[in-house]
Motif scaffolding. Structure first.
Motif, PDB file in Angstrom:
ATOM      1  N   TYR A  58       0.856  -1.205   0.000  1.00  0.00           N
ATOM      2  CA  TYR A  58       0.000   0.000   0.000  1.00  0.00           C
ATOM      3  C   TYR A  58       0.889   1.251   0.000  1.00  0.00           C
ATOM      4  N   TYR A 215      -4.376  -3.169  -3.340  1.00  0.00           N
ATOM      5  CA  TYR A 215      -5.721  -3.454  -2.833  1.00  0.00           C
ATOM      6  C   TYR A 215      -5.974  -4.956  -2.702  1.00  0.00           C
ATOM      7  N   GLU A 291     -16.272  -1.121  -2.866  1.00  0.00           N
ATOM      8  CA  GLU A 291     -15.460   0.095  -2.841  1.00  0.00           C
ATOM      9  C   GLU A 291     -14.956   0.476  -4.227  1.00  0.00           C
ATOM     10  N   SER A 293     -11.808   2.962  -5.774  1.00  0.00           N
ATOM     11  CA  SER A 293     -10.641   3.810  -5.459  1.00  0.00           C
ATOM     12  C   SER A 293     -10.087   4.314  -6.781  1.00  0.00           C
TER      13      SER A 293
HETATM   14  C1  AVI Z   1      -9.354   5.777   2.501  1.00  0.00           C
HETATM   15  N1  AVI Z   1      -9.036   5.460   1.104  1.00  0.00           N
HETATM   16  C2  AVI Z   1      -8.316   6.545   0.469  1.00  0.00           C
HETATM   17  C3  AVI Z   1      -8.361   4.151   0.926  1.00  0.00           C
HETATM   18  C4  AVI Z   1      -8.105   3.895  -0.575  1.00  0.00           C
HETATM   19  O1  AVI Z   1      -6.946   3.713  -0.939  1.00  0.00           O
HETATM   20  O2  AVI Z   1      -9.050   3.931  -1.350  1.00  0.00           O
HETATM   21  C5  AVI Z   1      -9.180   3.023   1.503  1.00  0.00           C
HETATM   22  C6  AVI Z   1      -8.619   1.656   1.200  1.00  0.00           C
HETATM   23  N2  AVI Z   1      -9.288   0.639   0.755  1.00  0.00           N
HETATM   24  C7  AVI Z   1      -8.518  -0.412   0.618  1.00  0.00           C
HETATM   25  N3  AVI Z   1      -7.306  -0.063   0.939  1.00  0.00           N
HETATM   26  C8  AVI Z   1      -7.331   1.238   1.320  1.00  0.00           C
END
Ligand code: AVI
Length: 330
Positions: A58, A215, A291, A293
């Motif tokens: 990450y 992710y 989600e 991103s």
């Molecule tokens: C909070 N947000 C910016 C993170 C992203 O990278 O979208 C949330 C996240 N989801 C999975 N990993 C991190």
């Protein structure tokens, strides 16, 4: 003995889960089922997100941290008024633990900027924690925390005279769908004057495998982050999701720049929600979209800004061009 706690919410004690209930009913009745990543962040979800930010795969958090370190003098100059004596407000939407912001706060204090830091969050507890750490670490800093949603906070601040610099860091803007993002930026831009500034963190498009890996980490923390949503529904809505029959799946689409995350039902099953007196059927391999991103290019950032009546005044990026903090103005 004491009477049992009422189970029916009243005007005096509104059901704290009413938004979640409504959201789940609506999201799981769609042709392609979906739940918002907004509901990831209960206590356990917030703890897992802290772990995600430290994962080797990450890259966004540590990259933005490093670029703020590297460009802290230039960013601070860009945020403050030309007239060094002029006071201003530094607003931050979703300050979190403030670790990244402290880089800029220190720089501004060291260069005698006359400013008040206004962290905005809907969680009073989060703001109390942040304020306490700021009192200890930066005692000279003027802090005026605002417990409100972003829109209310901006309207409130617009009514106060003085320049504003608004921070929205951490690639949070990537979690909006394009239409939501547009509305959010319009609301953000609306109360700003041409003297005000906006600094937004955006994750940039890069090697698609690297994006996907961020992710879908090998330790399974991001999977646990998604599964936590099902735990939450089991706990808070009396659902009976059997976690052994679900998988986490992530995909990156370079055409749209979207990382999309899903929870996948590995068999046909019916999930009951005792609290909703309701049940939902899942086909084998049916998914819940959990989600988005979004990842950006300079071109897409400029387009998005322009649609909200904003211009990109400057980009601050890391050496690898992984991440950008874009400075926007009217
Ligand atoms: C909070 N947000 C910016 C993170 C992203 O990278 O979208 C949330 C996240 N989801 C999975 N990993 C991190």
């Amino acid at each position: 003995s004491a009477p049992a706690a009422p189970t029916t919410p009243t005007a005096e004690s509104p059901d704290p889960n009413s938004f979640l209930r409504q959201h789940v009913r609506e999201g799981l009745q769609r042709p392609f089922k979906a739940l918002s990543s907004m509901y990831f962040y209960d206590d356990e979800g917030s703890r897992l997100f802290q772990q995600i930010m430290a994962l080797p795969e990450y890259y966004p958090t540590r990259t933005e941290f490093a670029l703020l370190e590297q460009h802290r003098a230039a960013i601070s100059r860009a945020l403050r008024p030309q007239d060094q004596e002029e006071p201003f407000f530094l607003l931050e939407l979703g300050a979190g633990d403030g670790l990244k912001t402290k880089i800029l706060l220190r720089e501004l204090l060291e260069t005698n900027a006359q400013f008040t830091y206004v962290p905005v969050d809907i969680s009073a507890a989060a703001l109390e924690g942040l304020s306490a750490s700021l009192r200890a670490e930066l005692p000279a800093l003027r802090v005026e925390p605002v417990v409100a949603d972003y829109g209310d906070a901006l309207r409130l601040m617009a009514a106060r005279p003085g320049r504003k610099a608004v921070l929205f860091l951490g690639s949070n803007i990537g979690n909006f769908l394009p239409e939501e993002r547009h509305q959010f930026l319009l609301n953000l831009a609306q109360p700003l004057t041409p003297d005000d500034r906006l600094l937004i963190g955006l994750d940039l498009q890069k090697d698609p495998r690297q994006i996907r890996a961020a992710y879908d980490d090998t330790q399974g923390i991001t999977a646990a982050f998604n599964f936590n949503l099902l735990h939450r529904l089991n706990r808070e809505l009396g659902a009976n999701f059997d976690l052994d029959s679900w998988q986490h799946y992530t995909d990156y689409d370079p055409l749209t720049g979207a990382v999309r995350s899903f929870l996948v039902s590995t068999r046909a099953q019916t999930v009951r929600f005792a609290e909703l007196d309701w049940a939902v059927d899942f086909r084998a391999w049916e998914m819940i979209h959990t989600e988005n991103s979004y990842k950006f290019t300079r071109h897409s950032i400029e387009e998005v800004a322009q649609q909200a009546g904003l211009q990109v005044a400057e980009y601050f990026t890391d050496e690898q061009n992984f991440f950008a903090d874009a400075l926007l103005a009217k």
